[in-house]
Design a protein around this motif. Sequence first.
Motif, mmCIF file in Angstrom:
data_model
loop_
_atom_site.group_PDB
_atom_site.id
_atom_site.type_symbol
_atom_site.label_atom_id
_atom_site.label_comp_id
_atom_site.label_asym_id
_atom_site.label_seq_id
_atom_site.Cartn_x
_atom_site.Cartn_y
_atom_site.Cartn_z
ATOM 1 N N ILE A 31 1.118 -1.389 0.113
ATOM 2 C CA ILE A 31 -0.068 -0.102 -0.011
ATOM 3 C C ILE A 31 1.067 1.200 0.089
ATOM 4 O O ILE A 31 1.700 1.500 0.877
ATOM 5 C CB ILE A 31 -0.941 -0.059 1.284
ATOM 6 C CG1 ILE A 31 -1.902 -1.162 1.181
ATOM 7 C CG2 ILE A 31 -1.723 1.307 1.116
ATOM 8 C CD1 ILE A 31 -2.825 -1.121 2.494
ATOM 9 N N TYR A 32 0.558 2.191 -0.987
ATOM 10 C CA TYR A 32 1.485 3.169 -1.219
ATOM 11 C C TYR A 32 0.893 4.562 -0.451
ATOM 12 O O TYR A 32 0.676 4.405 0.924
ATOM 13 C CB TYR A 32 1.827 3.505 -2.415
ATOM 14 C CG TYR A 32 2.688 2.419 -3.114
ATOM 15 C CD1 TYR A 32 2.118 1.514 -3.969
ATOM 16 C CD2 TYR A 32 4.033 2.547 -3.197
ATOM 17 C CE1 TYR A 32 2.734 0.394 -4.412
ATOM 18 C CE2 TYR A 32 4.833 1.546 -3.874
ATOM 19 C CZ TYR A 32 4.157 0.483 -4.292
ATOM 20 O OH TYR A 32 5.034 -0.588 -4.903
ATOM 21 N N SER A 33 0.386 5.300 -1.234
ATOM 22 C CA SER A 33 -0.203 6.401 -0.317
ATOM 23 C C SER A 33 -1.844 6.252 -0.113
ATOM 24 O O SER A 33 -2.443 5.218 -0.510
ATOM 25 C CB SER A 33 -0.297 7.602 -1.315
ATOM 26 O OG SER A 33 -1.208 7.510 -2.340
ATOM 27 N N VAL A 48 -9.072 15.329 1.784
ATOM 28 C CA VAL A 48 -8.940 15.960 3.172
ATOM 29 C C VAL A 48 -7.611 15.925 3.620
ATOM 30 O O VAL A 48 -7.160 16.934 4.121
ATOM 31 C CB VAL A 48 -9.980 15.373 3.902
ATOM 32 C CG1 VAL A 48 -9.967 15.527 5.214
ATOM 33 C CG2 VAL A 48 -11.606 15.276 3.418
ATOM 34 N N ALA A 49 -7.160 14.647 3.640
ATOM 35 C CA ALA A 49 -5.642 14.485 3.830
ATOM 36 C C ALA A 49 -5.151 13.304 3.482
ATOM 37 O O ALA A 49 -6.118 12.283 3.085
ATOM 38 C CB ALA A 49 -5.866 14.138 5.421
ATOM 39 N N SER A 50 -3.864 13.322 3.180
ATOM 40 C CA SER A 50 -3.239 12.053 2.719
ATOM 41 C C SER A 50 -2.030 11.828 3.464
ATOM 42 O O SER A 50 -1.241 12.757 4.220
ATOM 43 C CB SER A 50 -2.692 12.388 1.243
ATOM 44 O OG SER A 50 -2.064 13.437 1.074
ATOM 45 N N ILE A 51 -1.267 10.511 3.275
ATOM 46 C CA ILE A 51 -0.274 10.206 4.185
ATOM 47 C C ILE A 51 0.472 9.170 3.259
ATOM 48 O O ILE A 51 -0.081 8.240 2.647
ATOM 49 C CB ILE A 51 -0.644 9.384 5.443
ATOM 50 C CG1 ILE A 51 0.536 9.270 6.303
ATOM 51 C CG2 ILE A 51 -1.453 8.291 5.456
ATOM 52 C CD1 ILE A 51 0.287 8.916 7.748
ATOM 53 N N SER A 52 1.758 9.433 3.252
ATOM 54 C CA SER A 52 2.654 8.534 2.400
ATOM 55 C C SER A 52 3.079 7.231 3.003
ATOM 56 O O SER A 52 2.864 7.195 4.345
ATOM 57 C CB SER A 52 3.917 9.212 1.942
ATOM 58 O OG SER A 52 4.828 9.591 3.067
ATOM 59 N N MET A 53 3.926 6.180 2.562
ATOM 60 C CA MET A 53 4.359 5.087 3.214
ATOM 61 C C MET A 53 5.271 5.582 4.373
ATOM 62 O O MET A 53 5.313 4.888 5.334
ATOM 63 C CB MET A 53 5.208 4.306 1.959
ATOM 64 C CG MET A 53 4.326 3.457 1.061
ATOM 65 S SD MET A 53 5.273 2.655 -0.228
ATOM 66 C CE MET A 53 5.990 1.264 1.062
ATOM 67 N N ASN A 96 -9.075 6.206 0.142
ATOM 68 C CA ASN A 96 -8.399 6.219 -1.197
ATOM 69 C C ASN A 96 -7.207 5.662 -1.049
ATOM 70 O O ASN A 96 -6.445 6.305 -0.195
ATOM 71 C CB ASN A 96 -8.656 7.123 -2.044
ATOM 72 C CG ASN A 96 -7.834 7.073 -3.302
ATOM 73 O OD1 ASN A 96 -6.630 7.511 -3.405
ATOM 74 N ND2 ASN A 96 -8.769 6.768 -4.326
ATOM 75 N N GLU A 97 -6.741 4.509 -1.714
ATOM 76 C CA GLU A 97 -5.470 3.815 -1.436
ATOM 77 C C GLU A 97 -4.814 3.492 -2.845
ATOM 78 O O GLU A 97 -5.570 3.036 -3.745
ATOM 79 C CB GLU A 97 -5.297 2.853 -0.426
ATOM 80 C CG GLU A 97 -5.943 3.204 0.878
ATOM 81 C CD GLU A 97 -6.119 2.199 1.904
ATOM 82 O OE1 GLU A 97 -5.348 0.930 1.632
ATOM 83 O OE2 GLU A 97 -6.689 2.389 3.029
#
Length: 121
Positions: A31-33, A48-53, A96-97
Amino acid sequence: QVQLVESGGELVQPGGSLRLSCEASGSIDTIYSMGWYRQAPEKSRELVASISMSGSANYANSVAGRFTISRDNAKNTVYLQMNSLKPEDTAVYYCNEEIRTDYSDFIRNYWGQGTQVTVSS
């Protein structure tokens, strides 16, 4: 097959808090972002927000300082802690991934089914 299942949405009063979760399952290699989007009635879907590996996070200006995104890679789960909720945060929230499955080299975008967050007194 990959599935994303969100949970945690409900009715909350202004100023309250909620924690959303999204667990991915299936034939997952990497799973990446990971991210959260929302869509209010008669409005387009927005990030809204996202997070990287590596754990680097980004936020929409409207939620910065109130929301916190985090991930547990061992559980294939992303969280969204929402504090100081406002009526304008009312929306369906989707995770979302970007996922590479264990049967393909391609990285695809996957969406959850959405969870309703309503902020109202």
